[in-house]
Enzyme design. Structure first.
Site, PDB file in Angstrom:
ATOM      1  CG  HIS A   6     -74.983  -9.888  27.657  1.00 20.37           C
ATOM      2  ND1 HIS A   6     -73.620  -8.551  27.144  1.00 20.37           N
ATOM      3  CD2 HIS A   6     -75.524 -10.202  27.083  1.00 20.37           C
ATOM      4  CE1 HIS A   6     -74.644  -9.184  26.370  1.00 20.37           C
ATOM      5  NE2 HIS A   6     -75.248  -9.351  25.698  1.00 20.37           N
ATOM      6  CB  VAL A  32     -76.849 -20.792  32.197  1.00 20.98           C
ATOM      7  CG1 VAL A  32     -76.144 -21.253  33.371  1.00 20.98           C
ATOM      8  CG2 VAL A  32     -77.338 -19.690  32.020  1.00 20.98           C
ATOM      9  CG  MET A  38     -74.696 -16.918  30.937  1.00 24.67           C
ATOM     10  SD  MET A  38     -75.210 -17.519  29.492  1.00 24.67           S
ATOM     11  CE  MET A  38     -77.300 -16.709  29.047  1.00 24.67           C
ATOM     12  CE1 TYR A  73     -73.639 -15.921  26.648  1.00 28.59           C
ATOM     13  CE2 TYR A  73     -73.708 -13.787  26.347  1.00 28.59           C
ATOM     14  CZ  TYR A  73     -74.188 -14.320  26.166  1.00 28.59           C
ATOM     15  OH  TYR A  73     -75.377 -14.978  25.494  1.00 28.59           O
ATOM     16  CG  HIS A  76     -68.375 -20.284  25.336  1.00 30.41           C
ATOM     17  ND1 HIS A  76     -68.769 -21.565  24.518  1.00 30.41           N
ATOM     18  CD2 HIS A  76     -67.490 -21.270  26.093  1.00 30.41           C
ATOM     19  CE1 HIS A  76     -68.330 -23.035  25.366  1.00 30.41           C
ATOM     20  NE2 HIS A  76     -67.310 -21.998  26.040  1.00 30.41           N
TER      21      HIS A  76
END
Length: 105
Positions: A6, A32, A38, A73, A76
């Site tokens: 990404h 992270v 991630m 992600y 989130h």
């Protein structure tokens, strides 16, 4: 399936201080620790001598195991909260997701 990258290219607004940029980068890297899909985060500044950057100054690279991981992600809550503030200080942004292909010589 292979990993998925990404990539986010960014140009911060002129009025954003280096201290603010440093703080935002730390926040980006900290995702992270909060968003399980991630797997890694790297970033850097443009150092090209070709002058083809089109105004983009920073590159941010996140690694995921699947495209579904990127979808997780993006939605989130930790990412949504971070992205709302991050995108507000950008003058330009470009995002690309891709699966790296290894070419045998």
């Amino acid at each position: 399936m292979g990993e998925v990258k990404h990539i986010l290219l960014a140009k911060f607004k002129d009025e954003i201080s280096q201290e603010q940029i440093d703080h935002l980068i730390k926040g980006y890297a900290n995702l992270v620790n909060h968003v399980e899909p991630m797997k890694s985060f790297r970033w850097g500044k443009d150092v090209s001598i070709e002058n083809l950057h089109q105004g983009f100054t920073h590159v941010f690279e996140s690694t995921f195991e699947t495209t579904e991981g990127i979808a997780t992600y993006i939605s989130h809550p930790a990412h949504v909260e971070f992205a709302n503030g991050f995108l507000a200080v950008l003058d330009k942004v470009l995002v690309i997701d891709y699966k790296p292909i290894v070419v045998d010589p």
